[in-house]
Design a protein around this motif. Structure first.
Motif, PDB file in Angstrom:
ATOM      1  N   GLU A  43      37.993  42.447  49.729  1.00  0.00           N
ATOM      2  CA  GLU A  43      37.501  42.412  48.353  1.00  0.00           C
ATOM      3  C   GLU A  43      36.090  42.987  48.204  1.00  0.00           C
ATOM      4  O   GLU A  43      35.763  43.536  47.151  1.00  0.00           O
ATOM      5  CB  GLU A  43      37.551  40.979  47.823  1.00  0.00           C
ATOM      6  N   MET A  44      35.273  42.877  49.232  1.00  0.00           N
ATOM      7  CA  MET A  44      33.896  43.363  49.113  1.00  0.00           C
ATOM      8  C   MET A  44      33.730  44.824  49.522  1.00  0.00           C
ATOM      9  O   MET A  44      32.894  45.528  48.964  1.00  0.00           O
ATOM     10  CB  MET A  44      32.944  42.494  49.946  1.00  0.00           C
ATOM     11  N   GLN A  87      34.410  37.770  44.264  1.00  0.00           N
ATOM     12  CA  GLN A  87      35.465  36.934  44.839  1.00  0.00           C
ATOM     13  C   GLN A  87      35.399  36.959  46.367  1.00  0.00           C
ATOM     14  O   GLN A  87      35.584  35.935  47.025  1.00  0.00           O
ATOM     15  CB  GLN A  87      36.840  37.418  44.389  1.00  0.00           C
ATOM     16  N   GLY A  88      35.158  38.127  46.916  1.00  0.00           N
ATOM     17  CA  GLY A  88      35.062  38.256  48.363  1.00  0.00           C
ATOM     18  C   GLY A  88      33.931  37.427  48.934  1.00  0.00           C
ATOM     19  O   GLY A  88      34.058  36.816  50.002  1.00  0.00           O
ATOM     20  N   LEU A  89      32.815  37.393  48.221  1.00  0.00           N
ATOM     21  CA  LEU A  89      31.675  36.596  48.670  1.00  0.00           C
ATOM     22  C   LEU A  89      32.048  35.120  48.741  1.00  0.00           C
ATOM     23  O   LEU A  89      31.713  34.432  49.710  1.00  0.00           O
ATOM     24  CB  LEU A  89      30.487  36.809  47.735  1.00  0.00           C
ATOM     25  N   TYR A  90      32.765  34.630  47.740  1.00  0.00           N
ATOM     26  CA  TYR A  90      33.202  33.232  47.760  1.00  0.00           C
ATOM     27  C   TYR A  90      34.134  32.959  48.937  1.00  0.00           C
ATOM     28  O   TYR A  90      34.058  31.906  49.570  1.00  0.00           O
ATOM     29  CB  TYR A  90      33.887  32.855  46.444  1.00  0.00           C
ATOM     30  N   ILE A  99      46.157  27.056  45.396  1.00  0.00           N
ATOM     31  CA  ILE A  99      47.064  26.531  44.367  1.00  0.00           C
ATOM     32  C   ILE A  99      46.704  27.122  43.001  1.00  0.00           C
ATOM     33  O   ILE A  99      47.580  27.554  42.249  1.00  0.00           O
ATOM     34  CB  ILE A  99      47.036  24.986  44.345  1.00  0.00           C
ATOM     35  N   PHE A 100      45.414  27.156  42.695  1.00  0.00           N
ATOM     36  CA  PHE A 100      44.974  27.728  41.425  1.00  0.00           C
ATOM     37  C   PHE A 100      45.355  29.205  41.329  1.00  0.00           C
ATOM     38  O   PHE A 100      45.851  29.662  40.294  1.00  0.00           O
ATOM     39  CB  PHE A 100      43.462  27.555  41.251  1.00  0.00           C
ATOM     40  N   GLY A 101      45.156  29.934  42.406  1.00  0.00           N
ATOM     41  CA  GLY A 101      45.535  31.345  42.426  1.00  0.00           C
ATOM     42  C   GLY A 101      47.027  31.541  42.240  1.00  0.00           C
ATOM     43  O   GLY A 101      47.462  32.465  41.550  1.00  0.00           O
TER      44      GLY A 101
END
Length: 120
Positions: free
Chosen positions: A23-24, A53-56, A92-94
């Motif tokens: 992602e990054m 997102q990648g950082l997270y 789960i959220f994803g």
């Protein structure tokens, strides 16, 4: 059992390091091949969002790696529980909001690692 739990935690951490890289740093190249359901013209404009997102995901990996380095068993488990729980909730959220396969790729390995950690 503890060794298996540690290996599974390590696997989840490596998986999130891969997601960080994807992602990054590879969103507009490898990302196109990985996320085929997204229109190709969407990758360039969403590059900074994907990097965020990648950082997270990198923070999740760092927490899981940190848990493996903790010598005190109680603290090792507590930190592992927390970060595996974060991965499970994110997976789960994803799966509910983006793509069902995220559950199998992200949440399920973390659930298995959590179960082995609880049993160790």
């Amino acid at each position: 059992m503890k060794l298996i739990a540690s290996i599974l935690i390590g696997f989840v951490a490596i998986e999130h390091l891969y997601i960080l890289w994807l992602e990054m740093f590879a969103w507009t190249t490898r990302g196109r091949k990985t996320f085929k359901s997204l229109p190709p013209d969407l990758f360039e404009p969403t590059k900074s969002l994907a990097a965020n997102q990648g950082l997270y995901n990198g923070f999740l990996a760092a927490g899981l790696i940190w848990s493996l380095l903790i010598q005190n068993n109680e603290w090792h488990n507590n930190v592992a529980y927390f970060f595996l729980g974060c991965v499970i909730v994110a997976g789960i959220f994803g799966a509910l909001t983006a793509q069902k396969s995220i559950f199998y790729v992200q949440a399920l390995p973390a659930i298995i690692a959590l179960l082995f950690t609880l049993l160790s």
